[in-house]
Design a protein around this motif. Structure first.
Motif, short mmCIF file in Angstrom:
data_model
loop_
_atom_site.label_atom_id
_atom_site.label_comp_id
_atom_site.label_asym_id
_atom_site.label_seq_id
_atom_site.Cartn_x
_atom_site.Cartn_y
_atom_site.Cartn_z
N GLU A 34 -3.66 -16.24 11.31
CA GLU A 34 -3.75 -17.14 10.57
C GLU A 34 -2.34 -17.83 10.04
OE1 GLU A 34 -6.27 -19.55 6.88
OE2 GLU A 34 -6.65 -17.51 7.95
N LEU A 35 -1.83 -16.44 9.22
CA LEU A 35 -0.39 -16.69 8.51
C LEU A 35 0.59 -17.18 9.57
CD1 LEU A 35 1.20 -16.25 6.03
CD2 LEU A 35 1.74 -13.95 6.96
N ILE A 36 0.72 -16.55 10.81
CA ILE A 36 1.54 -16.84 11.82
C ILE A 36 1.61 -18.35 12.17
CG2 ILE A 36 2.38 -16.30 14.04
CD1 ILE A 36 3.37 -14.52 11.95
N GLU A 37 0.18 -18.85 12.37
CA GLU A 37 0.20 -20.28 12.70
C GLU A 37 0.68 -21.08 11.48
OE1 GLU A 37 -2.49 -21.81 15.19
OE2 GLU A 37 -3.52 -19.74 15.87
N GLN A 38 0.28 -20.64 10.23
CA GLN A 38 0.60 -21.58 9.14
C GLN A 38 2.22 -21.61 9.38
OE1 GLN A 38 -1.05 -20.04 5.77
NE2 GLN A 38 -3.15 -20.73 6.07
N ILE A 39 2.70 -20.54 9.52
CA ILE A 39 4.30 -20.62 9.29
C ILE A 39 4.92 -21.30 10.46
CG2 ILE A 39 6.43 -19.05 9.32
CD1 ILE A 39 4.69 -17.16 7.61
N SER A 40 4.54 -21.04 11.41
CA SER A 40 5.15 -21.42 12.79
C SER A 40 4.54 -22.75 13.71
CB SER A 40 5.50 -20.16 13.74
OG SER A 40 4.50 -19.74 14.51
N GLY A 41 3.38 -22.63 13.36
CA GLY A 41 2.47 -23.85 14.01
C GLY A 41 2.26 -23.15 15.37
N LYS A 42 2.23 -22.10 15.64
CA LYS A 42 1.96 -21.45 16.81
C LYS A 42 1.37 -19.99 16.90
CE LYS A 42 5.65 -23.87 19.44
NZ LYS A 42 6.86 -23.69 20.34
N PRO A 43 0.28 -19.71 17.70
CA PRO A 43 -0.06 -18.49 17.66
C PRO A 43 0.92 -17.43 17.98
CG PRO A 43 -1.26 -19.96 19.31
CD PRO A 43 -0.23 -20.54 18.88
#
Length: 502
Positions: A472-481
């Motif tokens: 979830e954090l990675i998607e929040q930061i980068s917008g991608k899985p």
């Protein structure tokens, strides 16, 4: 929230703080064992670990705590209280499946096994350590059977370190990464443009190495009134609280890179620990999200920052002053190439960015086989050497530079190794976004100003604690899985010009 609900939350937090304080005491004992404890104190320390681990387990498995967690799980809570309850419930539900006697025995055995590993590594004698490893493995398999929630025993242990990650997902990621790393490694080793292997040889007194490393850690934002630096056989970071974070390194007076990049690596971990919000200390939510995310911070600082040309634009003149006469013949360009030298090497913690991932996949495959019962400890060294030949085309000449080099298995850390490579993947994806949001970062680094990066990481990652999960954090930061392409592209973009690849 009415007064009864408020009282319930307060009662829960009192229990939580007590558990966290006990856990911190166990961490202090571990730190002391690896840094300052007299060697003959091992058996007594093992008993201390056993007693305190049992006490922690008793409090964590309390039926009253279970009832409180059950009631709170139905309440509408704020972000941090909700995360605190979720994380405590996760730990409680796992702990109640483990017999107290197993907890005691694991704590005592791993403490003794650590001492046996230190001695065996010094003597390069795997045979003397293998009986201890067999004991630890047997206990960890028993633990995994108690906690098993899928077809894989190994997955139950992996879940300690990287919640939500599965063996299937790791296998999928690593199946893409391994051939790419192998191909890039072969291209680099075949390149005509190679750094001078002897360029950085010299005499580098440990005291000066430490002084220089301390200056770099200070520039990174390490808070010395809330942390310290010591020596240990294997570098590590111990976060007792956001206001007590301890890192270690080891020194070779012929190789300053080992200690320096070790300090920067552990410093990345330390910034994460010091960046947690002290207001929430005493809650399980006030912790790193996962070991993979934690490792992303150490690897990012060590590699994307400290091995960059921009970093050494500032620090290279100071390095020359610190070690007069040792590196005067070295140009900045040659120095940067030398600290990014790629080779098939034996030691994981000193491996370059390209071969490092192969070291990790090798360990992941071996420990997975051991936990699943497909590889016996008595066959481990042969399997290790065979895998080293297959992965890196080299074979250790002794146990110390082979199967005994890492501390993890002596301490029961089965499931830990894959988080190192996950850290590289997370770190590359995070750093790509840093570049998007801090367009002047390279100029800032070249000027010696590392604080903008530390502040960005603090806001985007450290201060969030465990209120979000890793993916979830990675998607929040980068917008991608999570996507391994970021890491593979980073390596190609960095090493293609360094080695003149086509």
């Amino acid at each position: 929230m009415d007064s009864q609900e408020q009282s319930l939350i307060q009662s829960f937090m009192r229990r939580s703080r007590e558990l966290i304080d006990l856990k911190s005491v166990l961490e202090i004992l571990t730190w002391d064992q690896e840094t300052m404890m007299p060697s003959r104190a091992g058996p007594f320390r093992a008993r201390q670990f056993s007693a305190l681990s049992a006490l922690y387990h008793q409090k964590l498995t309390s039926p009253d705590l279970g009832e409180t967690l059950e009631r709170l799980s139905t309440e509408e809570l704020g972000l941090w209280p909700q995360a605190a309850v979720r994380e405590m419930r996760r730990e409680h539900e796992k702990a109640v499946k483990l017999p107290e006697e197993l907890v005691r025995e694991l704590a005592e055995t791993t403490s003794l096994a650590y001492g046996a590993w230190v001695e065996a590594r010094q003597k390069s004698d795997f045979a003397s350590f293998s009986p201890w490893l067999e004991k630890v493995l047997k206990l960890k398999q028993e633990e995994a059977r108690c906690l098993q929630f899928s077809d894989s025993l190994y997955e139950a242990l992996l879940d300690h370190y990287e919640p939500g990650m599965t063996v299937g997902r790791l296998d999928e990621l690593f199946a893409v990464i391994r051939p790419n790393l192998t191909s890039l490694l072969h291209q680099i080793l075949s390149a005509s443009k190679q750094p001078d292997r002897d360029l950085l040889k010299g005499k580098f007194p440990a005291a000066q190495q430490e002084a220089f490393g301390r200056d770099v850690l200070t520039a990174m934002g390490f808070q010395w009134d809330a942390g310290r630096l010591d020596r240990s056989p294997h570098p590590f970071c111990s976060g007792l609280s956001p206001l007590d974070v301890r890192i270690t390194t080891r020194y070779s007076e012929e190789d300053f890179c080992s200690s320096l990049f070790g300090m920067i690596h552990e410093g990345g971990h330390a910034l994460y620990e010091q960046g947690l919000d002290p207001e929430h200390y005493g809650s399980l939510a006030c912790d790193g999200i996962s070991l993979g995310i934690h490792e992303s911070q150490s690897r990012l600082w060590e590699n994307q920052i400290a091995r960059s040309r921009a970093f050494w634009d500032h620090w290279f003149p100071r390095l020359l002053q610190t070690f007069p006469g040792q590196l005067d013949h070295v140009s900045l360009e040659d120095f940067v190439h030398a600290i990014n030298r790629v080779e098939a090497s034996l030691i994981r913690v000193e491996a370059d960015e390209v071969s490092y991932g192969l070291h990790v996949i090798l360990r992941y495959e071996l420990e997975k086989q051991m936990v699943e019962g497909d590889l016996k400890v008595q066959d481990l060294e042969e399997a290790w050497n065979t895998s080293m030949k297959e992965y890196l085309e080299i074979v250790p000449s002794n146990s110390a530079e082979g199967v005994l080099q890492d501390v993890h298995w002596s301490m029961g850390g089965f499931g830990y190794f894959p988080t190192y490579l996950l850290g590289n993947l997370y770190g590359a994806q995070i750093f790509h976004q840093v570049g998007e949001e801090l367009p002047d970062l390279e100029e800032s680094i070249a000027a010696g100003n590392l604080i903008p990066l530390r502040e960005w990481l603090g806001q985007q990652i450290h201060g969030k604690g465990k209120t979000v999960g890793a993916e979830e954090l990675i998607e929040q930061i980068s917008g991608k899985p999570l996507n391994s392409d970021y890491f593979l592209d980073y390596l190609k973009n960095k090493f293609t010009p360094l080695y003149g690849l086509s």
